[in-house]
Design a protein around this motif. Sequence first.
Motif, PDB file in Angstrom:
ATOM      1  N   VAL A  47       3.650  -6.832   5.190  1.00 42.92           N
ATOM      2  CA  VAL A  47       3.070  -5.514   4.936  1.00 42.92           C
ATOM      3  C   VAL A  47       4.170  -4.627   4.373  1.00 42.92           C
ATOM      4  O   VAL A  47       5.241  -4.508   4.980  1.00 42.92           O
ATOM      5  N   THR A  48       3.913  -4.036   3.220  1.00 40.48           N
ATOM      6  CA  THR A  48       4.886  -3.143   2.602  1.00 40.48           C
ATOM      7  C   THR A  48       4.212  -1.807   2.322  1.00 40.48           C
ATOM      8  O   THR A  48       3.191  -1.759   1.643  1.00 40.48           O
ATOM      9  N   VAL A  49       4.794  -0.752   2.873  1.00 38.70           N
ATOM     10  CA  VAL A  49       4.252   0.591   2.682  1.00 38.70           C
ATOM     11  C   VAL A  49       5.284   1.401   1.911  1.00 38.70           C
ATOM     12  O   VAL A  49       6.415   1.573   2.363  1.00 38.70           O
ATOM     13  N   SER A  50       4.880   1.879   0.763  1.00 41.39           N
ATOM     14  CA  SER A  50       5.812   2.655  -0.066  1.00 41.39           C
ATOM     15  C   SER A  50       5.537   4.141   0.096  1.00 41.39           C
ATOM     16  O   SER A  50       4.386   4.572   0.169  1.00 41.39           O
ATOM     17  N   SER A  51       6.618   4.887   0.137  1.00 33.18           N
ATOM     18  CA  SER A  51       6.474   6.348   0.349  1.00 33.18           C
ATOM     19  C   SER A  51       6.489   7.099  -0.965  1.00 33.18           C
ATOM     20  O   SER A  51       6.747   6.520  -2.016  1.00 33.18           O
ATOM     21  N   VAL A  79       0.855  -1.178   0.000  1.00 29.34           N
ATOM     22  CA  VAL A  79       0.000   0.000   0.000  1.00 29.34           C
ATOM     23  C   VAL A  79       0.895   1.233   0.000  1.00 29.34           C
ATOM     24  O   VAL A  79       2.041   1.175   0.455  1.00 29.34           O
ATOM     25  N   GLN A  80       0.367   2.332  -0.485  1.00 26.59           N
ATOM     26  CA  GLN A  80       1.113   3.578  -0.445  1.00 26.59           C
ATOM     27  C   GLN A  80       0.968   4.234   0.924  1.00 26.59           C
ATOM     28  O   GLN A  80      -0.007   4.002   1.647  1.00 26.59           O
ATOM     29  N   ALA A  81       1.941   5.051   1.268  1.00 26.73           N
ATOM     30  CA  ALA A  81       1.891   5.789   2.531  1.00 26.73           C
ATOM     31  C   ALA A  81       0.592   6.572   2.613  1.00 26.73           C
ATOM     32  O   ALA A  81       0.150   7.163   1.634  1.00 26.73           O
ATOM     33  N   GLY A  82      -0.006   6.541   3.807  1.00 27.59           N
ATOM     34  CA  GLY A  82      -1.284   7.192   4.005  1.00 27.59           C
ATOM     35  C   GLY A  82      -2.469   6.272   3.817  1.00 27.59           C
ATOM     36  O   GLY A  82      -3.602   6.621   4.178  1.00 27.59           O
TER      37      GLY A  82
END
Length: 125
Positions: free
Chosen positions: A121-125, A12-15
């Motif tokens: 879980v991977t969060v991309s900025s 998911v993207q940041a936020g």
Amino acid sequence: QVQVAESGGGSVQAGGSLRLSCVVTGYTPSSNCIAWFRQAPGKEREAVAGIYRGNFGTYIADSVKGRFTISLDNQRNTNTVYLQMDSLKAEDSGMYYCAAGPLSRQWLPGEFVHWGQGTQVTVSS
């Protein structure tokens, strides 16, 4: 026999938001407390949230307070614990594990007996 199984991880993207699910079957007193841990590469495993089956008391780590929520669907022999993660940050990335134990005073991994395989879980900025 207690079994723990997680699901719901992803990218998911940041936020953004994700909801993780943990199904715990086979109730015994050794699984009164259920918690979510996370582990990033090169870092120690840390608890982010926990909940007690009996009184629904909860624990939320300071690092995720106000962004993560834990809840429990308490059925007779199967319990599902949800971790709702909102306003995700890149530093929330890691492998998330669900674990069950009899009692937790410090929310440390050694207090938990039954573990799932984890969900990424991977969060991309």
